[in-house]
Write a protein that holds these residues in place. Structure first.
Motif, PDB file in Angstrom:
ATOM      1  N   ARG A   1       0.683  -1.198   0.003  1.00  0.00           N
ATOM      2  CA  ARG A   1       0.066   0.086   0.003  1.00  0.00           C
ATOM      3  C   ARG A   1       0.964   1.295  -0.048  1.00  0.00           C
ATOM      4  N   THR A   2       1.850   1.215   0.789  1.00  0.00           N
ATOM      5  CA  THR A   2       2.984   2.256   0.797  1.00  0.00           C
ATOM      6  C   THR A   2       3.545   2.617  -0.645  1.00  0.00           C
ATOM      7  N   VAL A   3       3.912   1.477  -1.065  1.00  0.00           N
ATOM      8  CA  VAL A   3       4.496   1.523  -2.797  1.00  0.00           C
ATOM      9  C   VAL A   3       3.534   2.292  -3.719  1.00  0.00           C
ATOM     10  N   GLU A   4       2.151   1.571  -3.357  1.00  0.00           N
ATOM     11  CA  GLU A   4       1.042   2.309  -4.386  1.00  0.00           C
ATOM     12  C   GLU A   4       1.024   3.767  -4.138  1.00  0.00           C
ATOM     13  N   ARG A   5       1.040   4.221  -2.982  1.00  0.00           N
ATOM     14  CA  ARG A   5       0.634   5.585  -2.378  1.00  0.00           C
ATOM     15  C   ARG A   5       1.792   6.531  -2.962  1.00  0.00           C
ATOM     16  N   LEU A   6       3.074   6.019  -2.914  1.00  0.00           N
ATOM     17  CA  LEU A   6       4.137   6.641  -3.556  1.00  0.00           C
ATOM     18  C   LEU A   6       4.198   6.789  -5.019  1.00  0.00           C
ATOM     19  N   TYR A   7       4.141   5.655  -5.552  1.00  0.00           N
ATOM     20  CA  TYR A   7       4.497   5.524  -7.183  1.00  0.00           C
ATOM     21  C   TYR A   7       2.870   5.353  -8.050  1.00  0.00           C
ATOM     22  N   GLY A   8       2.042   4.775  -7.382  1.00  0.00           N
ATOM     23  CA  GLY A   8       0.762   4.357  -8.359  1.00  0.00           C
ATOM     24  C   GLY A   8       0.692   3.017  -8.657  1.00  0.00           C
ATOM     25  N   ASP A   9       0.187   2.709  -9.720  1.00  0.00           N
ATOM     26  CA  ASP A   9       0.101   1.134 -10.120  1.00  0.00           C
ATOM     27  C   ASP A   9       1.283   0.691 -10.369  1.00  0.00           C
ATOM     28  N   TYR A  10       1.816  -0.096  -9.491  1.00  0.00           N
ATOM     29  CA  TYR A  10       3.306  -0.485  -9.700  1.00  0.00           C
ATOM     30  C   TYR A  10       3.432  -2.052 -10.287  1.00  0.00           C
ATOM     31  N   ARG A  11       2.263  -2.540 -10.773  1.00  0.00           N
ATOM     32  CA  ARG A  11       1.957  -3.858 -11.253  1.00  0.00           C
ATOM     33  C   ARG A  11       2.748  -3.753 -12.576  1.00  0.00           C
ATOM     34  N   PRO A  12       2.549  -2.844 -13.540  1.00  0.00           N
ATOM     35  CA  PRO A  12       3.214  -3.025 -14.920  1.00  0.00           C
ATOM     36  C   PRO A  12       4.675  -3.137 -14.793  1.00  0.00           C
ATOM     37  N   PRO A  13       5.592  -2.141 -14.135  1.00  0.00           N
ATOM     38  CA  PRO A  13       6.783  -2.180 -14.218  1.00  0.00           C
ATOM     39  C   PRO A  13       7.370  -3.280 -13.254  1.00  0.00           C
ATOM     40  N   ARG A  14       6.711  -3.908 -12.393  1.00  0.00           N
ATOM     41  CA  ARG A  14       7.213  -4.991 -11.731  1.00  0.00           C
ATOM     42  C   ARG A  14       7.028  -6.126 -12.601  1.00  0.00           C
ATOM     43  N   ALA A  15       5.974  -6.347 -13.215  1.00  0.00           N
ATOM     44  CA  ALA A  15       5.822  -7.418 -14.222  1.00  0.00           C
ATOM     45  C   ALA A  15       6.848  -7.460 -15.245  1.00  0.00           C
ATOM     46  N   TRP A  16       7.332  -6.234 -15.801  1.00  0.00           N
ATOM     47  CA  TRP A  16       8.326  -6.004 -16.690  1.00  0.00           C
ATOM     48  C   TRP A  16       9.609  -6.542 -16.347  1.00  0.00           C
ATOM     49  N   LEU A  17      10.086  -6.064 -15.211  1.00  0.00           N
ATOM     50  CA  LEU A  17      11.218  -6.657 -14.532  1.00  0.00           C
ATOM     51  C   LEU A  17      11.491  -8.048 -14.518  1.00  0.00           C
ATOM     52  N   ARG A  18      10.147  -8.710 -13.957  1.00  0.00           N
ATOM     53  CA  ARG A  18      10.137 -10.139 -13.732  1.00  0.00           C
ATOM     54  C   ARG A  18      10.264 -11.076 -15.540  1.00  0.00           C
ATOM     55  N   SER A  19       9.807 -10.444 -16.364  1.00  0.00           N
ATOM     56  CA  SER A  19       9.827 -10.829 -17.571  1.00  0.00           C
ATOM     57  C   SER A  19      10.946 -10.456 -18.436  1.00  0.00           C
ATOM     58  N   GLU A  20      11.080  -9.208 -18.463  1.00  0.00           N
ATOM     59  CA  GLU A  20      12.176  -8.710 -19.297  1.00  0.00           C
ATOM     60  C   GLU A  20      13.703  -8.255 -18.599  1.00  0.00           C
ATOM     61  N   GLY A  21      13.606  -8.078 -17.387  1.00  0.00           N
ATOM     62  CA  GLY A  21      14.708  -7.366 -16.637  1.00  0.00           C
ATOM     63  C   GLY A  21      15.983  -8.261 -16.879  1.00  0.00           C
ATOM     64  N   SER A  22      16.061  -9.600 -16.872  1.00  0.00           N
ATOM     65  CA  SER A  22      17.304 -10.015 -17.136  1.00  0.00           C
ATOM     66  C   SER A  22      17.992  -9.753 -18.501  1.00  0.00           C
ATOM     67  N   GLY A  23      16.942  -9.432 -19.450  1.00  0.00           N
ATOM     68  CA  GLY A  23      17.864  -8.884 -20.556  1.00  0.00           C
ATOM     69  C   GLY A  23      18.669  -7.831 -20.349  1.00  0.00           C
ATOM     70  N   LEU A  24      18.741  -6.771 -19.454  1.00  0.00           N
ATOM     71  CA  LEU A  24      19.450  -5.568 -19.088  1.00  0.00           C
ATOM     72  C   LEU A  24      21.010  -6.261 -18.813  1.00  0.00           C
ATOM     73  N   HIS A  25      21.116  -7.678 -18.497  1.00  0.00           N
ATOM     74  CA  HIS A  25      22.513  -8.078 -18.136  1.00  0.00           C
ATOM     75  C   HIS A  25      23.080  -8.761 -19.211  1.00  0.00           C
ATOM     76  N   ARG A  26      22.739  -8.606 -20.412  1.00  0.00           N
ATOM     77  CA  ARG A  26      23.095  -8.915 -21.691  1.00  0.00           C
ATOM     78  C   ARG A  26      24.185  -8.018 -22.114  1.00  0.00           C
ATOM     79  N   TYR A  27      24.328  -6.684 -21.699  1.00  0.00           N
ATOM     80  CA  TYR A  27      25.319  -5.775 -22.199  1.00  0.00           C
ATOM     81  C   TYR A  27      26.527  -5.690 -21.507  1.00  0.00           C
ATOM     82  N   ARG A  28      27.586  -5.999 -22.174  1.00  0.00           N
ATOM     83  CA  ARG A  28      28.995  -6.307 -21.602  1.00  0.00           C
ATOM     84  C   ARG A  28      29.759  -5.141 -21.779  1.00  0.00           C
ATOM     85  N   PHE A  29      30.644  -4.348 -20.843  1.00  0.00           N
ATOM     86  CA  PHE A  29      31.179  -3.241 -21.147  1.00  0.00           C
ATOM     87  C   PHE A  29      32.745  -3.928 -20.872  1.00  0.00           C
TER      88      PHE A  29
END
Length: 226
Positions: free
Chosen positions: A198-226
């Motif tokens: 409830r605190t997260v929602e009060r601060l951010y709003g509907d957190y479900r879409p970005p949370r779902a994106w991180l779960r499904s797509e977030g691992s792809g951010l580790h593909r980039y090698r410097f």
């Protein structure tokens, strides 16, 4: 653990791991680094385990293809910044310049300079978001650190220290700000109870879409090698 090769076109590298707790042979393809792990109970012959992996070669290839290959950062490669894919191009001057569809980087030190620049940009965005959310919450944090974490996108300690993955700058802004809100909310609720969400929602709003994106797509951010 030891590495084995499974014949095929192409051949597959498999890390064989013995486990006294395992009850059956199992395979796992890491979405972070593409490593294929073959877990084998003690007492099962290696030949039997490798035969199991050979039978699952098509399944392994499907999961590896879904992940995509690693991207070595260099002039001409593409990298998402704040959720937008941009091509890395040589800079005419000494500064890194972010444009709509490209990043201009001094060519001689492109990967190292770009890595440092992205971390600075991530810190700027995260500090601004955390300051805003902490003010709304009426709680202060003690410090912010950035790391290249693989198991979590952020954390909050009992003394108010916040930690984030710098790779959040590669994701869309709403993903970064959601993680900032999530960790700031822990300043009030050091748990994942209904009160915390409830605190997260009060601060951010509907957190479900970005949370779902991180779960499904977030691992792809580790593909980039410097």
């Amino acid at each position: 653990m030891s590495e084995r090769r499974i014949p095929g076109a192409p051949a597959l590298a498999v890390t064989l791991r013995r486990s006294g707790r395992a009850r059956r042979i199992s395979l796992r393809v890491s979405q972070l680094d593409g490593r294929v792990t073959l877990t084998v109970p003690n007492g099962v012959p290696e030949a039997e385990a490798l035969a199991f992996a050979r039978d699952k070669a098509e399944w392994i290839q499907t999961h590896l293809a879904r992940r995509g290959g690693d991207v070595d950062i260099a002039p001409g490669s593409e990298l998402p910044v704040e959720g937008t894919m941009r091509r890395i191009a040589p800079a005419p001057g000494r500064r890194i310049v972010l444009e709509r569809d490209q990043i201009l980087v001094p060519e001689a030190t492109a990967p190292a300079r770009l890595h440092a620049w992205l971390k600075t940009l991530a810190r700027d965005r995260l500090v601004a978001a955390c300051d805003d959310y902490a003010a709304q919450l009426g709680r202060g944090y003690t410090r912010i650190t950035l790391r290249d974490t693989r198991s979590r996108w952020g954390s909050c300690t009992s003394d108010g220290a916040l930690m984030f993955s710098w790779r959040l700058i590669l994701a869309a802004p709403e993903v970064l700000t959601y993680v900032a809100a999530h960790e700031v909310a822990h300043l009030a609720e050091m748990n994942h109870s209904p009160a915390f969400w409830r605190t997260v929602e009060r601060l951010y709003g509907d957190y479900r879409p970005p949370r779902a994106w991180l779960r499904s797509e977030g691992s792809g951010l580790h593909r980039y090698r410097f």
